[in-house]
Design an enzyme around this catalytic site. Sequence first.
Site, PDB file in Angstrom:
ATOM      1  N   ARG A  27      -4.702  -1.065  -5.675  1.00 33.40           N
ATOM      2  CA  ARG A  27      -3.231  -1.126  -5.698  1.00 33.40           C
ATOM      3  C   ARG A  27      -2.754  -2.397  -6.420  1.00 33.40           C
ATOM      4  O   ARG A  27      -3.410  -3.427  -6.373  1.00 33.40           O
ATOM      5  CB  ARG A  27      -2.703  -1.019  -4.266  1.00 33.40           C
ATOM      6  CG  ARG A  27      -3.036   0.356  -3.688  1.00 33.40           C
ATOM      7  CD  ARG A  27      -2.506   0.534  -2.305  1.00 33.40           C
ATOM      8  NE  ARG A  27      -1.058   0.559  -2.279  1.00 33.40           N
ATOM      9  CZ  ARG A  27      -0.346   0.625  -1.151  1.00 33.40           C
ATOM     10  NH1 ARG A  27      -0.974   0.668   0.014  1.00 33.40           N
ATOM     11  NH2 ARG A  27       0.959   0.658  -1.196  1.00 33.40           N
ATOM     12  N   SER A  84      11.010  -3.443  -3.803  1.00 32.31           N
ATOM     13  CA  SER A  84       9.862  -3.388  -2.896  1.00 32.31           C
ATOM     14  C   SER A  84      10.027  -4.427  -1.802  1.00 32.31           C
ATOM     15  O   SER A  84      10.119  -5.630  -2.078  1.00 32.31           O
ATOM     16  CB  SER A  84       8.564  -3.659  -3.671  1.00 32.31           C
ATOM     17  OG  SER A  84       7.552  -4.072  -2.774  1.00 32.31           O
ATOM     18  N   ASP A 123       8.673   6.369   1.876  1.00 30.04           N
ATOM     19  CA  ASP A 123       7.492   6.890   2.590  1.00 30.04           C
ATOM     20  C   ASP A 123       7.702   8.326   3.085  1.00 30.04           C
ATOM     21  O   ASP A 123       6.761   8.968   3.561  1.00 30.04           O
ATOM     22  CB  ASP A 123       7.147   5.987   3.782  1.00 30.04           C
ATOM     23  CG  ASP A 123       6.616   4.634   3.313  1.00 30.04           C
ATOM     24  OD1 ASP A 123       6.187   4.522   2.149  1.00 30.04           O
ATOM     25  OD2 ASP A 123       6.638   3.681   4.117  1.00 30.04           O
ATOM     26  N   ARG A 174       0.917   9.600  -4.887  1.00 31.49           N
ATOM     27  CA  ARG A 174       1.555  10.657  -4.090  1.00 31.49           C
ATOM     28  C   ARG A 174       2.226  11.730  -4.940  1.00 31.49           C
ATOM     29  O   ARG A 174       2.358  12.861  -4.467  1.00 31.49           O
ATOM     30  CB  ARG A 174       2.530  10.037  -3.073  1.00 31.49           C
ATOM     31  CG  ARG A 174       1.791   9.342  -1.940  1.00 31.49           C
ATOM     32  CD  ARG A 174       2.689   8.859  -0.825  1.00 31.49           C
ATOM     33  NE  ARG A 174       1.883   8.222   0.206  1.00 31.49           N
ATOM     34  CZ  ARG A 174       2.320   7.298   1.051  1.00 31.49           C
ATOM     35  NH1 ARG A 174       3.577   6.903   1.003  1.00 31.49           N
ATOM     36  NH2 ARG A 174       1.519   6.782   1.958  1.00 31.49           N
ATOM     37  N   ARG A 234       0.137   9.704   5.177  1.00 31.44           N
ATOM     38  CA  ARG A 234       1.409  10.443   5.063  1.00 31.44           C
ATOM     39  C   ARG A 234       1.196  11.828   4.429  1.00 31.44           C
ATOM     40  O   ARG A 234       1.943  12.761   4.707  1.00 31.44           O
ATOM     41  CB  ARG A 234       2.437   9.622   4.290  1.00 31.44           C
ATOM     42  CG  ARG A 234       2.653   8.244   4.912  1.00 31.44           C
ATOM     43  CD  ARG A 234       4.083   7.785   4.933  1.00 31.44           C
ATOM     44  NE  ARG A 234       4.153   6.464   5.542  1.00 31.44           N
ATOM     45  CZ  ARG A 234       4.292   6.224   6.850  1.00 31.44           C
ATOM     46  NH1 ARG A 234       4.418   7.233   7.692  1.00 31.44           N
ATOM     47  NH2 ARG A 234       4.322   5.000   7.327  1.00 31.44           N
TER      48      ARG A 234
END
Length: 432
Positions: free
Chosen positions: A122, A171, A319, A350, A392
């Site tokens: 990341r 962020s 999220d 995602r 998630r």
Amino acid sequence: MIIKKNGPLKGSIRVPGDKSISHRAIMLGSLSDGKTEVDNFLMGDDCISTISCFRQLGIPIDLDSNKHKVTIHGKGLDGLTAPSNQVLDVGNSGTTIRLLSGILAGQSFPSIITGDASIVKRPMGRILTPLRQMDADIESKDNNNCAPLQINKLGRNVKLNGIHYHSPVASAQVKSCVLLAGLYADGETKVTEPYVSRNHTELMLSEFGASVHVSDNTASILPRPKLTGRKINVPGDISSAAYFIAAALIVANSELLIKNVGINPTRDGILQVCRMMEADISLENIRTDGGEPSADILVRHSNLKGIEIGGSIIPTLIDEIPIIAVLSCFAEGKTIIKNAEELKVKESNRIEVIVKNLTNMGADITATDDGMIINGGKTLHGAKIDSKLDHRIAMAFTVAGLAADGSTSILDPECVNISYPEFFKDILGFNQ
Ligand code: S3P
């Protein structure tokens, strides 16, 4: 984990404590003088990683996991000591690595911080840039702007440089990293972001006694406050509540009360989305504790409409996009999600993972560069879901499986331990 079509969700439920607030309680409790007692702490793997890092930094922390209670014996702003293990391990937790790096940048001892296979991929350049502007001596050990990060100590009597940082991304992890480093600066530290991200750090820092000022998209902090230990009641996590909201909306005849959920306006995008989709959802018993608002959420099965979301709402539901994508498949018409490129650098990519798995279930969904487009109304059928070890994704597709034909199999379901260890027991428990 096999999920089959299930009956209605009826009655009431409480979801575990908020993950973002639980992390911050450990961090600020550790940097405060005296005892901080935290109730309804999230006993998920990410928050346990934060506890273990602060224990290694010399802070005694008592855990009563059955009661979700944590007591931190804080040692003040200058109370951390060099880590007992050479390397601090944050596991899967992006919040831990980014926020803790800001704190470590201001210390007079060196440290190395890293995490699991997902964390080391990341982006950390987003915190390296502002921390270096503050004169922190921090590097990516493999020179790839990723963890492991090596943070060298500040010289004796040297302070970080207070800056005004204009973050290119909205962020909270970046903003919080810089504000926490600002505790150790020589003057005011300010962060301006393109859209307002979750503000739990600002709220909690104020509660502990710091001088924090917020105006529009800018948050600022004065250095070296005296932080004092306190009691914190963590509200239920709206990101966890979102799976129950969605399940009740799409499973016929459901009527569910989700008790004690945090509804901080920087986190409540999912509620706005539900209203835009014409869902039957209402809030009861609204109250505020420690600056954080919470409520009970009553939700009933509804006929949903497709919507378009983008811009300033995105950070307030970042999220929840996996579960919003699932909801959109059950809505009439088209849903467009844009300005959500941050999804690519979460626990998994995602955009890619949502689109692939929903396509396998029979949805009409297309990935875009910054989101996705879903044409709702197609019947979903059970499929094999690769969670990519992303909590998630596993939870969102469990909800999809509850309303799909046939059976859905979730690979690596134990990744839910990151934020909601009892998830399967709770979501599958309505028909027993
Ligand atoms: C978090 C901030 C968000 C969110 C993450 C938790 C936090 O990340 O996705 O799950 O606690 O500050 P970004 O702020 O980097 O978008």
